[in-house]
Design an enzyme around this catalytic site. Structure first.
Site, PDB file in Angstrom:
ATOM      1  N   PRO A  11      82.595   0.410  -4.976  1.00  0.00           N
ATOM      2  CA  PRO A  11      82.051   1.763  -5.024  1.00  0.00           C
ATOM      3  C   PRO A  11      80.934   1.971  -6.028  1.00  0.00           C
ATOM      4  CG  PRO A  11      84.331   1.685  -5.812  1.00  0.00           C
ATOM      5  CD  PRO A  11      84.034   0.362  -5.204  1.00  0.00           C
ATOM      6  N   ASN A  12      79.958   2.738  -5.580  1.00  0.00           N
ATOM      7  CA  ASN A  12      78.808   3.202  -6.359  1.00  0.00           C
ATOM      8  C   ASN A  12      77.716   2.145  -6.538  1.00  0.00           C
ATOM      9  OD1 ASN A  12      79.813   5.893  -6.895  1.00  0.00           O
ATOM     10  ND2 ASN A  12      81.299   4.916  -8.233  1.00  0.00           N
ATOM     11  N   ARG A  19      70.395   4.738 -12.162  1.00  0.00           N
ATOM     12  CA  ARG A  19      70.804   5.385 -13.413  1.00  0.00           C
ATOM     13  C   ARG A  19      71.493   4.364 -14.325  1.00  0.00           C
ATOM     14  NH1 ARG A  19      76.210   6.616 -11.318  1.00  0.00           N
ATOM     15  NH2 ARG A  19      76.941   6.751 -13.437  1.00  0.00           N
ATOM     16  N   TYR A  24      73.310  -1.249 -16.489  1.00  0.00           N
ATOM     17  CA  TYR A  24      73.304  -1.940 -15.193  1.00  0.00           C
ATOM     18  C   TYR A  24      71.931  -2.473 -14.769  1.00  0.00           C
ATOM     19  CZ  TYR A  24      77.888   0.221 -14.925  1.00  0.00           C
ATOM     20  OH  TYR A  24      79.187   0.597 -15.191  1.00  0.00           O
ATOM     21  N   ASN A  73      82.341  -8.105  -6.619  1.00  0.00           N
ATOM     22  CA  ASN A  73      82.205  -7.108  -7.670  1.00  0.00           C
ATOM     23  C   ASN A  73      82.892  -5.854  -7.127  1.00  0.00           C
ATOM     24  OD1 ASN A  73      81.587  -5.234  -9.575  1.00  0.00           O
ATOM     25  ND2 ASN A  73      79.374  -5.634  -9.607  1.00  0.00           N
ATOM     26  N   ALA A  76      84.888  -0.157  -9.782  1.00  0.00           N
ATOM     27  CA  ALA A  76      86.061   0.506 -10.381  1.00  0.00           C
ATOM     28  C   ALA A  76      87.378   0.045  -9.759  1.00  0.00           C
ATOM     29  CB  ALA A  76      85.914   2.014 -10.256  1.00  0.00           C
ATOM     30  N   GLU A  97      84.814 -13.660  -9.371  1.00  0.00           N
ATOM     31  CA  GLU A  97      84.729 -12.240  -9.753  1.00  0.00           C
ATOM     32  C   GLU A  97      83.459 -12.052 -10.575  1.00  0.00           C
ATOM     33  OE1 GLU A  97      87.872 -10.995 -12.345  1.00  0.00           O
ATOM     34  OE2 GLU A  97      87.053  -8.955 -12.551  1.00  0.00           O
ATOM     35  N   HIS A  99      80.802  -9.170 -12.632  1.00  0.00           N
ATOM     36  CA  HIS A  99      80.421  -7.843 -13.131  1.00  0.00           C
ATOM     37  C   HIS A  99      79.040  -7.942 -13.772  1.00  0.00           C
ATOM     38  CE1 HIS A  99      84.324  -6.269 -12.235  1.00  0.00           C
ATOM     39  NE2 HIS A  99      84.828  -7.377 -12.750  1.00  0.00           N
ATOM     40  N   ARG A 106      83.324  -3.047 -23.291  1.00  0.00           N
ATOM     41  CA  ARG A 106      83.287  -1.631 -22.937  1.00  0.00           C
ATOM     42  C   ARG A 106      84.615  -0.939 -23.273  1.00  0.00           C
ATOM     43  NH1 ARG A 106      80.644  -0.857 -17.329  1.00  0.00           N
ATOM     44  NH2 ARG A 106      80.575   1.243 -18.183  1.00  0.00           N
TER      45      ARG A 106
HETATM   46  O1  CA2 Z   1      79.391  -4.156 -14.426  1.00  0.00           O
HETATM   47  C1  CA2 Z   1      79.771  -4.084 -13.262  1.00  0.00           C
HETATM   48  O2  CA2 Z   1      79.286  -4.738 -12.334  1.00  0.00           O
HETATM   49  C2  CA2 Z   1      80.901  -3.106 -12.904  1.00  0.00           C
HETATM   50  O3  CA2 Z   1      81.734  -3.707 -11.914  1.00  0.00           O
HETATM   51  C3  CA2 Z   1      80.267  -1.836 -12.377  1.00  0.00           C
HETATM   52  C4  CA2 Z   1      81.268  -0.707 -12.138  1.00  0.00           C
HETATM   53  C5  CA2 Z   1      82.193  -0.482 -13.305  1.00  0.00           C
HETATM   54  O4  CA2 Z   1      83.229   0.404 -12.909  1.00  0.00           O
HETATM   55  C6  CA2 Z   1      82.794  -1.766 -13.781  1.00  0.00           C
HETATM   56  O5  CA2 Z   1      83.497  -1.504 -14.924  1.00  0.00           O
HETATM   57  C7  CA2 Z   1      81.748  -2.814 -14.102  1.00  0.00           C
HETATM   58  C8  CA2 Z   1      80.605   0.638 -11.883  1.00  0.00           C
HETATM   59  C9  CA2 Z   1      79.413   0.653 -11.028  1.00  0.00           C
HETATM   60  C10 CA2 Z   1      78.757   1.978 -11.156  1.00  0.00           C
HETATM   61  O6  CA2 Z   1      77.652   1.964 -10.337  1.00  0.00           O
HETATM   62  C11 CA2 Z   1      76.479   2.417 -10.806  1.00  0.00           C
HETATM   63  C12 CA2 Z   1      75.509   2.579  -9.865  1.00  0.00           C
HETATM   64  C13 CA2 Z   1      74.265   2.998 -10.255  1.00  0.00           C
HETATM   65  C14 CA2 Z   1      73.984   3.192 -11.570  1.00  0.00           C
HETATM   66  C15 CA2 Z   1      74.967   3.015 -12.498  1.00  0.00           C
HETATM   67  C16 CA2 Z   1      76.221   2.621 -12.114  1.00  0.00           C
END
Ligand code: CA2
Length: 147
Positions: A11-12, A19, A24, A73, A76, A97, A99, A106
């Site tokens: 997700p996301n 952002r 990221y 990846n 969350a 895996e 990230h 963090r």
């Molecule tokens: O660092 C990573 O790749 C994460 O898997 C990213 C996840 C976070 O929950 C993990 O702890 C680490 C979150 C991704 C959020 O997505 C975003 C998308 C656009 C801009 C910022 C964040």
């Protein structure tokens, strides 16, 4: 027949590059997909992203039936999804895996990965380049097994 590498994103991650660049980076998911395909060369690669847990589980099931390796990846869901962990445990091949950020630096809720319990290897904190490293590592893991 060469079995594809599955690169699965949670997700996301479809919003990457828009952002929090300090955590990221500025690379988009489309650019990451292109990077993975270049790194894989002739090896087939399936690249997916979903904000829905069940879709990720369905792709893991596809990989169980026809995949050579999984790079995941789970975003969350890494920290919450027993269902994804259960599906990954059924996969007989290598699992990397990944990230983008270093989750261990963090807040505490980002430090206890469930996915790690099924992973062969873990790559964190290399930014978008982690995907390139993950594909290279996966090719080695698959070829090592084939020998
Ligand atoms: O660092 C990573 O790749 C994460 O898997 C990213 C996840 C976070 O929950 C993990 O702890 C680490 C979150 C991704 C959020 O997505 C975003 C998308 C656009 C801009 C910022 C964040």
């Amino acid at each position: 027949m060469t079995k594809p590498i599955y690169v699965l994103n949670g997700p996301n991650l479809n919003r990457l590059g828009t952002r929090e660049p300090e955590i990221y980076g500025t690379t988009t998911l489309a650019e990451i997909e292109a990077m993975c395909r270049r790194a894989a060369g002739k090896h087939p690669l399936r690249f997916h992203q979903s904000n829905a847990e069940h879709e990720i589980i369905d792709w893991i099931h596809d990989a169980i039936d026809q995949g050579g390796g999984i790079i995941i990846n789970a975003a969350a869901y890494t920290f919450t999804s027993l269902a994804i962990l259960d599906a990954l445990k059924m996969f007989p091949g290598p699992i990397v895996e990944l990230h983008i950020s270093n989750i261990h630096r963090r807040e505490s809720m980002y430090r206890n990965s469930l996915v790690s319990q099924a992973a062969t290897a873990v790559i964190v904190g290399l930014g978008a380049n982690g995907y390139r490293a993950a594909v290279a590592a996966m090719l080695e893991l698959i070829n090592r097994k084939a020998k």
